[in-house]
Design an enzyme around this catalytic site. Structure first.
Site, PDB file in Angstrom:
ATOM      1  N   VAL A  46       0.838  -1.199   0.000  1.00 32.47           N
ATOM      2  CA  VAL A  46       0.000   0.000   0.000  1.00 32.47           C
ATOM      3  C   VAL A  46       0.876   1.253   0.000  1.00 32.47           C
ATOM      4  CG1 VAL A  46      -1.758   1.304   1.276  1.00 32.47           C
ATOM      5  CG2 VAL A  46      -1.916  -1.190   1.139  1.00 32.47           C
ATOM      6  N   CYS A  47       1.988   1.196   0.721  1.00 26.27           N
ATOM      7  CA  CYS A  47       2.852   2.373   0.880  1.00 26.27           C
ATOM      8  C   CYS A  47       3.280   3.017  -0.446  1.00 26.27           C
ATOM      9  CB  CYS A  47       4.065   2.033   1.737  1.00 26.27           C
ATOM     10  SG  CYS A  47       3.644   1.423   3.377  1.00 26.27           S
ATOM     11  N   PRO A  48       3.751   2.252  -1.436  1.00 26.25           N
ATOM     12  CA  PRO A  48       4.156   2.917  -2.673  1.00 26.25           C
ATOM     13  C   PRO A  48       2.984   3.548  -3.422  1.00 26.25           C
ATOM     14  CG  PRO A  48       4.364   0.533  -2.899  1.00 26.25           C
ATOM     15  CD  PRO A  48       4.072   0.820  -1.458  1.00 26.25           C
TER      16      PRO A  48
END
Length: 187
Positions: A46-48
């Site tokens: 999810v972070c990128p």
């Protein structure tokens, strides 16, 4: 206790920014709006998508005089490795702050102690170094840069227009409210 309207606690960290390692402290926040964008870890899922969304909208943040600080408990070396290996992360033009000591994550009360990772937390800091907006999401729920931009515009508006407030779903250029006895029960 809420962190709203509290000053950012002193910190010193190293960030990867535009091909260099730089020092970042709370003094860098003075005189401008800032966003601390905590995320769990580099090389995740999810972070990128979130960081890429911020990168795609970075020019809009800059027009508002806002600097973004992406923060995870990874080191600045890991940030560089991720930047060098991911097409999405290569787009980032804002600092990626390393917090391997966990101090910044603790200061903002987003540290997941047993995991050594940060929650998905967003903090908007005003030019005086005070936290004006806090958003916390579960680890599996990504954030939206456009919604963050809307909130920052509202925070900047009320900061420059004392006595006015922005209602729900307020967008730049729309009407605001002036709380008074005459408005009680009429909204």
């Amino acid at each position: 206790m809420s962190l709203i309207n509290t000053e950012v606690k002193p910190f010193k960290a190293t960030a990867y920014h535009n091909g260099k390692f730089i020092d970042v402290t709370e003094a860098d926040l003075q005189g401008k709006w800032s966003v601390f964008f905590f995320y769990p870890a580099d090389f995740t899922f999810v972070c990128p998508t979130e960081l890429g969304d911020l990168a795609d909208n970075y020019a809009e943040f800059q027009k508002l005089g806002v600097e973004i600080y992406a923060v995870s408990t990874d080191t600045h070396f890991t940030h560089k490795a991720w930047h060098d290996s991911s097409e999405t992360i290569k787009k980032l033009q804002f600092p990626m702050v390393g917090d391997p000591t966990l101090a910044i994550s603790r200061n903002f009360e987003v540290l997941i102690e047993e995991a050594g990772l940060a929650e998905r937390g967003t903090f908007v800091v005003d030019p005086q170094g005070k936290i004006q907006i806090i958003e916390l999401n579960a680890g599996n729920i990504g954030r939206d840069a456009n919604e963050l931009l809307r909130k920052i515009k509202a925070a900047q508006y009320v900061a420059s227009h004392p006595g006015e407030v922005c209602p729900a779903k307020w967008k730049e250029g729309e009407g605001t409210l002036k709380p008074s006895l005459d408005l009680v029960g009429k909204i």
